[in-house]
Enzyme design. Sequence first.
Site, PDB file in Angstrom:
ATOM      1  N   SER A  43       0.833  -2.346   3.456  1.00 20.28           N
ATOM      2  CA  SER A  43       0.927  -3.674   2.873  1.00 20.28           C
ATOM      3  C   SER A  43       1.956  -4.566   3.561  1.00 20.28           C
ATOM      4  O   SER A  43       1.866  -4.827   4.735  1.00 20.28           O
ATOM      5  CB  SER A  43       1.205  -3.536   1.381  1.00 20.28           C
ATOM      6  N   HIS A  44       2.982  -4.985   2.795  1.00 16.85           N
ATOM      7  CA  HIS A  44       3.968  -5.931   3.305  1.00 16.85           C
ATOM      8  C   HIS A  44       5.091  -5.246   4.069  1.00 16.85           C
ATOM      9  O   HIS A  44       6.017  -5.911   4.528  1.00 16.85           O
ATOM     10  CB  HIS A  44       4.544  -6.707   2.126  1.00 16.85           C
ATOM     11  N   ASP A  61      -0.062 -11.247   3.091  1.00 15.41           N
ATOM     12  CA  ASP A  61       0.716 -10.128   3.620  1.00 15.41           C
ATOM     13  C   ASP A  61      -0.097  -9.247   4.563  1.00 15.41           C
ATOM     14  O   ASP A  61      -1.225  -9.582   4.926  1.00 15.41           O
ATOM     15  CB  ASP A  61       1.288  -9.293   2.464  1.00 15.41           C
ATOM     16  N   ASP A  81      -3.614  -8.816   0.392  1.00  7.83           N
ATOM     17  CA  ASP A  81      -3.781  -8.913  -1.062  1.00  7.83           C
ATOM     18  C   ASP A  81      -2.728  -9.806  -1.719  1.00  7.83           C
ATOM     19  O   ASP A  81      -2.865 -10.169  -2.881  1.00  7.83           O
ATOM     20  CB  ASP A  81      -3.841  -7.532  -1.732  1.00  7.83           C
ATOM     21  N   ARG A  82      -1.673 -10.171  -0.979  1.00  5.80           N
ATOM     22  CA  ARG A  82      -0.654 -11.052  -1.568  1.00  5.80           C
ATOM     23  C   ARG A  82      -0.848 -12.491  -1.108  1.00  5.80           C
ATOM     24  O   ARG A  82      -1.491 -12.734  -0.083  1.00  5.80           O
ATOM     25  CB  ARG A  82       0.745 -10.606  -1.131  1.00  5.80           C
ATOM     26  N   LYS A 108      -5.709  -7.237  -6.029  1.00  5.45           N
ATOM     27  CA  LYS A 108      -5.222  -8.600  -5.926  1.00  5.45           C
ATOM     28  C   LYS A 108      -5.766  -9.178  -4.627  1.00  5.45           C
ATOM     29  O   LYS A 108      -6.172  -8.449  -3.733  1.00  5.45           O
ATOM     30  CB  LYS A 108      -3.710  -8.647  -5.999  1.00  5.45           C
TER      31      LYS A 108
HETATM   32  C1  VG1 Z   1       5.568  -3.625  -5.056  1.00  6.37           C
HETATM   33  C2  VG1 Z   1       5.440  -4.753  -6.062  1.00  6.37           C
HETATM   34  C3  VG1 Z   1       4.247  -4.517  -6.947  1.00  6.37           C
HETATM   35  C4  VG1 Z   1       2.989  -4.364  -6.089  1.00  6.37           C
HETATM   36  C5  VG1 Z   1       3.201  -3.275  -5.056  1.00  6.37           C
HETATM   37  C6  VG1 Z   1       2.050  -3.157  -4.088  1.00  6.37           C
HETATM   38  O1  VG1 Z   1       5.773  -2.399  -5.721  1.00  6.37           O
HETATM   39  O2  VG1 Z   1       6.608  -4.860  -6.825  1.00  6.37           O
HETATM   40  O3  VG1 Z   1       4.114  -5.580  -7.848  1.00  6.37           O
HETATM   41  O4  VG1 Z   1       1.876  -4.045  -6.869  1.00  6.37           O
HETATM   42  O5  VG1 Z   1       4.377  -3.543  -4.293  1.00  6.37           O
HETATM   43  O6  VG1 Z   1       1.806  -4.365  -3.446  1.00  6.37           O
HETATM   44  P1  VG1 Z   1       7.221  -1.740  -5.918  1.00  6.37           P
HETATM   45  O7  VG1 Z   1       6.965  -0.434  -6.596  1.00  6.37           O
HETATM   46  O8  VG1 Z   1       7.819  -1.608  -4.545  1.00  6.37           O
HETATM   47  O9  VG1 Z   1       8.007  -2.704  -6.728  1.00  6.37           O
HETATM   48  V1  VG1 Z   1       1.138  -4.342  -1.907  1.00  6.37           V
HETATM   49  O10 VG1 Z   1       0.859  -5.891  -1.466  1.00  6.37           O
HETATM   50  O11 VG1 Z   1       2.114  -3.276  -1.246  1.00  6.37           O
HETATM   51  O12 VG1 Z   1      -0.348  -3.462  -2.035  1.00  6.37           O
HETATM   52 CO    CO Z   2      -0.391  -5.928   0.128  1.00  4.75          CO
END
Ligand code: VG1
Ligand code: CO
Length: 545
Positions: free
Chosen positions: A113-114, A279, A283-284, A378
């Site tokens: 992800s990010h 991201d 999804d963000r 998302k």
């Molecule tokens: C983070 C965010 C959470 C999100 C998750 C995955 O998790 O806070 O809201 O769903 O990332 O997003 P955490 O446990 O680090 O707070 V992504 O865009 O990584 O799929």
């Molecule tokens: Co993501």
Amino acid sequence: MKINHIQSTPFSDQKPGTSGLRKKVRVFQQPHYLENFVQSIFNIAQSLKGGLLVLGGDGRFYNGHAIQIILKMAAANGVKRVMVGTNGLLSTPSVSCIIRKYKADGGIILSASHNPGGADGDFGIKFNISNGGPAPTSFTDAVYEASKTIHEYRIADIEPVNIDTPRRFVIGDMQVDVIDSVADYSEMMEQLFDFPAIRSLFTSDQLQMCFDAMHAVTGPYAIEIFEKRLQAQAGTVINGIPKEDFGGAHPDPNLAHTKELTDRLNSPSTKTNFGAASDGDGDRNMIIGKNFFVNPSDSLAIMTANAHLIPGYKDGIVGVARSLPTSRAVDKVAAANNISCYETPTGWKYFGNLLDDNRITLCGEESFGSGSNHIREKDGLWAVLFWLNLIAVKQQSVEDITRAHWKQYGRHYYTRHDYEAIDSDIAARLMEHLRAQSTSLAGKRFSSYQVQLCDDFRYLDPVDKSVTEHQGVRVLFEDESRIVYRLSGTGTEGATLRVYIERYVADPQQHDMDTQQALAELIHIAGELAEIKARCQRDQPDVIT
Ligand code: VG1
Ligand code: CO
């Protein structure tokens, strides 16, 4: 086709977190590490035998390698058909869309992800079930258990296959369809939103947009949708070519990581008046106007209040959900419109049951994520299109839409403070300390704030009745202010403490304060309650969003 049975020994650290198994690339590069985890998925997801698997990732370093391994393992594990994105690229929302459209039995998404990419960055792997959404905890727990006792994996003995153009071929008894990564998803967006109305925003020059794909997976999607189908001018999408290391940058769409984009929006010499970013895996989303940032929690509330104006939601919405730390801005809209509002633990997997059971239409998280019942993830570009459609209908700027919303519903000042790479034991003790206090805080006063309730959030899923505990310590104050503490489940180094702070202000005369100033007293209380400075030796958070 020859199938090799490779002997292997278990790794003890393959427990998926908030969103799949996420580790440093070099952890995944250990011999058999990826294979063990993938075999554990095949061992649990029995429906993949004779079934259809969707496969793709965000293009980060190791994506291509992992795709080849998974294709060979899928063939060896009796998968009947795989749909894989061209060059192994599929955004997370498009995987969800494709699983649902073609009634697949599951999907594997390669993404962290990010989190930063490259050889020294992070890699991840996530399994989505047949509804298109992230596997529930019961599934990921079973995969983790399987990974602890695994002793062999199965892999077809074949050369790497070419997936750089859409085509069909077979590996043993398995059919592989290399598909256009963007077609199905773009078509779905065209069905949900009023493309002619959005197009005329661009062709009339009313809107000049800049979309930052952050060198990640949304580049090809954004170019297809914004520049081709919606005729936004060439160059609207910046950093649009996916790179293995995201250009050395951090593909996290917030103000800290999108300088080129924000400079464009904020410079008086450009006409750019709408900005957005997504991201690593798409999804963000972040939405900004000229010199104006839309808080993601507000974005969810604004979408909820206006959904009926969008073609895909014209019949109204049945309910909404937000994760615990997301501000309660959407709760106000739900209450005013007499629809249900659910509070879930952090992570998209908790929304799946509510969507499948038709209890909610929209849902979102403070972490720059929002989505709807169109898929089970998302969806970054969906959110951007939602805002564009709203601007086309309302003929107002991002700032005007947001201010009008605050005026009607009140404003939730909101911030998240992250303390990264803290020693894991120290972080665990800090949470313990908070939990220990939680039962005795109610009724206590801290400067002008009186505690109404404090607990360790526990979620009872209203659909399958499953219970998830220890999802964050929340402190609610009499004036609707709130502090939430939790540890991240996506980091790959030590622990990350997240502190979420919000304050509700109804009076429109007070909607122009600076967020950090408006929250200064609560920020101080949050630090004192958790003893952050003394325990973590930190004066300041590492990231403020
Ligand atoms: C983070 C965010 C959470 C999100 C998750 C995955 O998790 O806070 O809201 O769903 O990332 O997003 P955490 O446990 O680090 O707070 V992504 O865009 O990584 O799929
Ligand atoms: Co993501």
